[in-house]
Design a protein around this motif. Structure first.
Motif, PDB file in Angstrom:
ATOM      1  N   LYS A   1      36.897  43.067  49.031  1.00 27.68           N
ATOM      2  CA  LYS A   1      36.440  41.990  49.797  1.00 27.68           C
ATOM      3  C   LYS A   1      36.544  43.352  50.981  1.00 27.68           C
ATOM      4  CE  LYS A   1      36.228  37.490  48.558  1.00 27.68           C
ATOM      5  NZ  LYS A   1      36.544  37.129  46.947  1.00 27.68           N
TER       6      LYS A   1
ATOM      7  N   HIS B   1      46.535  38.247  42.368  1.00 27.68           N
ATOM      8  CA  HIS B   1      43.750  37.840  41.975  1.00 27.68           C
ATOM      9  C   HIS B   1      43.866  36.683  42.631  1.00 27.68           C
ATOM     10  CE1 HIS B   1      46.053  34.888  39.322  1.00 27.68           C
ATOM     11  NE2 HIS B   1      47.179  36.433  38.661  1.00 27.68           N
ATOM     12  N   SER B   2      42.572  36.742  42.522  1.00 30.26           N
ATOM     13  CA  SER B   2      42.291  35.473  43.056  1.00 30.26           C
ATOM     14  C   SER B   2      42.926  34.303  42.972  1.00 30.26           C
ATOM     15  CB  SER B   2      40.778  35.229  42.751  1.00 30.26           C
ATOM     16  OG  SER B   2      40.673  34.908  41.492  1.00 30.26           O
TER      17      SER B   2
ATOM     18  N   ARG C   1      43.540  42.887  40.156  1.00 27.42           N
ATOM     19  CA  ARG C   1      43.992  43.079  38.548  1.00 27.42           C
ATOM     20  C   ARG C   1      42.854  44.042  37.542  1.00 27.42           C
ATOM     21  NH1 ARG C   1      44.522  36.986  36.314  1.00 27.42           N
ATOM     22  NH2 ARG C   1      42.408  36.453  36.979  1.00 27.42           N
ATOM     23  N   SER C   2      41.619  44.745  38.151  1.00 27.77           N
ATOM     24  CA  SER C   2      40.312  44.437  37.597  1.00 27.77           C
ATOM     25  C   SER C   2      41.047  45.935  36.599  1.00 27.77           C
ATOM     26  CB  SER C   2      39.404  45.763  38.658  1.00 27.77           C
ATOM     27  OG  SER C   2      39.872  47.150  38.879  1.00 27.77           O
TER      28      SER C   2
ATOM     29  N   VAL D   1      40.634  44.922  46.721  1.00 26.72           N
ATOM     30  CA  VAL D   1      40.614  43.576  46.026  1.00 26.72           C
ATOM     31  C   VAL D   1      38.872  43.148  46.138  1.00 26.72           C
ATOM     32  CG1 VAL D   1      40.425  42.964  48.756  1.00 26.72           C
ATOM     33  CG2 VAL D   1      40.883  41.119  47.615  1.00 26.72           C
TER      34      VAL D   1
ATOM     35  N   THR E   1      39.607  60.280  44.258  1.00 29.79           N
ATOM     36  CA  THR E   1      38.305  59.879  42.258  1.00 29.79           C
ATOM     37  C   THR E   1      38.395  60.978  42.096  1.00 29.79           C
ATOM     38  OG1 THR E   1      38.762  57.261  43.638  1.00 29.79           O
ATOM     39  CG2 THR E   1      37.361  58.658  41.322  1.00 29.79           C
TER      40      THR E   1
ATOM     41  N   THR F   1      40.722  56.814  39.437  1.00 31.96           N
ATOM     42  CA  THR F   1      41.384  56.309  41.100  1.00 31.96           C
ATOM     43  C   THR F   1      42.577  56.355  41.601  1.00 31.96           C
ATOM     44  OG1 THR F   1      38.950  55.401  41.648  1.00 31.96           O
ATOM     45  CG2 THR F   1      40.775  54.234  43.023  1.00 31.96           C
TER      46      THR F   1
ATOM     47  N   VAL G   1      41.886  50.959  48.255  1.00 34.03           N
ATOM     48  CA  VAL G   1      41.026  51.399  47.933  1.00 34.03           C
ATOM     49  C   VAL G   1      39.434  51.002  48.221  1.00 34.03           C
ATOM     50  CG1 VAL G   1      41.220  51.862  45.317  1.00 34.03           C
ATOM     51  CG2 VAL G   1      43.075  51.466  45.996  1.00 34.03           C
ATOM     52  N   GLY G   2      39.743  49.584  48.749  1.00 32.02           N
ATOM     53  CA  GLY G   2      38.184  49.582  48.567  1.00 32.02           C
ATOM     54  C   GLY G   2      36.892  50.569  49.618  1.00 32.02           C
ATOM     55  N   ILE G   3      35.826  50.272  49.388  1.00 35.56           N
ATOM     56  CA  ILE G   3      34.598  50.719  49.875  1.00 35.56           C
ATOM     57  C   ILE G   3      34.055  49.545  50.037  1.00 35.56           C
ATOM     58  CG2 ILE G   3      32.965  53.044  49.843  1.00 35.56           C
ATOM     59  CD1 ILE G   3      34.740  53.950  48.076  1.00 35.56           C
ATOM     60  N   HIS G   4      32.898  49.507  51.509  1.00 29.48           N
ATOM     61  CA  HIS G   4      32.045  49.159  51.769  1.00 29.48           C
ATOM     62  C   HIS G   4      31.786  49.253  52.794  1.00 29.48           C
ATOM     63  CE1 HIS G   4      34.673  45.797  49.748  1.00 29.48           C
ATOM     64  NE2 HIS G   4      35.487  46.054  49.980  1.00 29.48           N
TER      65      HIS G   4
END
Ligand code: NAP
Length: 281
Positions: free
Chosen positions: A210, A188-189, A165-166, A208, A265, A140, A228-231
């Protein structure tokens, strides 16, 4: 007016280039083979695995598919990985995550030979990335770099902020932007005054996890925003970590969801399979 970064188009171009490369390699007698292992029948994993097999077929990579039942034991899975590590006709091994709860994910990922770890998750590959040695890079974040480069967006010398930061996205993303000579901040959080930091970004990467977390207040005028998120939102529609409607009017370029980072990806996984760990084969 912003530039819409088209991940569907760019990933298609990459796959076409790889298809040609794979054909040239085949003509020289070199064939690539990816082993994909899925344990259990998680429907989302099933979709990902099917898409990976389809991409292999398109490019001309042989794929071996291991669909194991949910109750598969850890030792049994480790035995299969050891066998695939030994096989000279297999050059990539991928274990689809998440694994069922009774299997220790870390143990499994550590068992994959680093030279076959096309996901780039093994500590040897993570370490190689951090000290600038060749190795497999997590797909990714590697795809994000390709999106930027192929859209003519300069990274060198620019303020890059990574939100997240995963181990599979945020950290390798930061290392890759650093490798491209960006000036990198990772949030990060526990980050204080988050918006003050994200508003400094020339390039903001949101990972993130969210939905629609990043709104227009997080970005400066003219920034480049990569989502980058997917929801799925309340209405079942796909959305990202970025609130596209509030962010897009402020930026110079942005990725949509779907059709931005997502398709990259698999394209980068295919690149790892075809090109090998150092990208030169
Ligand atoms: P993750 O493991 O959940 O990591 C999220 C990161 O965001 C963590 O580092 C966390 O900080 C940080 N964070 C959470 N809440 C925050 C807040 N309020 N303020 C600042 N930082 C915060 O997620 P991931 O695996 O990296 O994935 C990120 C997103 O990308 C997800 O939406 C995922 O679905 C998507 N994804 C997409 C692809 C693709 O192919 N497009 C691939 C992988 C992931 P802490 O470390 O302090 O907890």
């Amino acid at each position: 007016m912003y530039q819409l970064i088209d991940g569907k188009k760019i990933s298609g171009e990459i796959k076409d280039e790889l298809r040609e490369k794979a054909a040239q390699m085949k003509a020289r007698g070199v064939e690539r083979c990816l082993a994909v292992i899925q344990v259990g029948s998680d429907p989302a994993s099933g979709v990902y695995v099917r898409n990976k097999k389809k991409a292999c077929e398109y490019i001309g990579i042989r794929s071996l598919s291991y669909e194991l039942p949910e109750e598969t034991g850890q030792e049994q899975l480790l035995d299969l990985i050891r066998e695939l590590n030994q096989r000279s006709d297999v050059n990539g091994i991928l274990v689809q995550l998440p694994l069922p709860g009774h299997i220790d994910e870390e143990k499994i990922l550590l068992a994959i030979a680093p030279e076959k770890d096309v996901d780039g998750f093994h500590p040897v590959n993570v370490g190689n990335l951090s000290i600038g040695r060749p190795g497999y890079v997590s797909c990714t974040p590697a795809g994000v770099i390709q999106l930027l480069k192929r859209s003519g967006i300069k990274i060198e010398g620019r303020e890059c902020v990574v939100l997240g930061r995963s181990n599979i996205v945020g950290k390798p993303m930061a290392m890759l932007l650093l490798r491209e000579n960006g000036t990198v901040t990772v949030c990060h959080s526990r980050t204080r005054n988050l918006k003050d930091i994200t508003r400094r970004a020339d390039i903001l990467v949101a990972a993130v996890g969210k939905p629609k977390f990043v709104n227009g207040d997080f970005v400066k005028e003219g920034a480049v925003v990569i989502d980058v998120g997917i929801h799925r939102d309340g209405e079942g529609k796909l959305c990202g970590d970025v609130d596209f409607d509030s962010v897009a009017p402020k930026v110079s370029a942005i990725t949509p969801v779907p059709g931005g980072v997502g398709p990259m990806t698999i394209a980068m996984l295919m690149a790892n399979c075809v090109e090998g760990a150092d990208g030169t084969q």
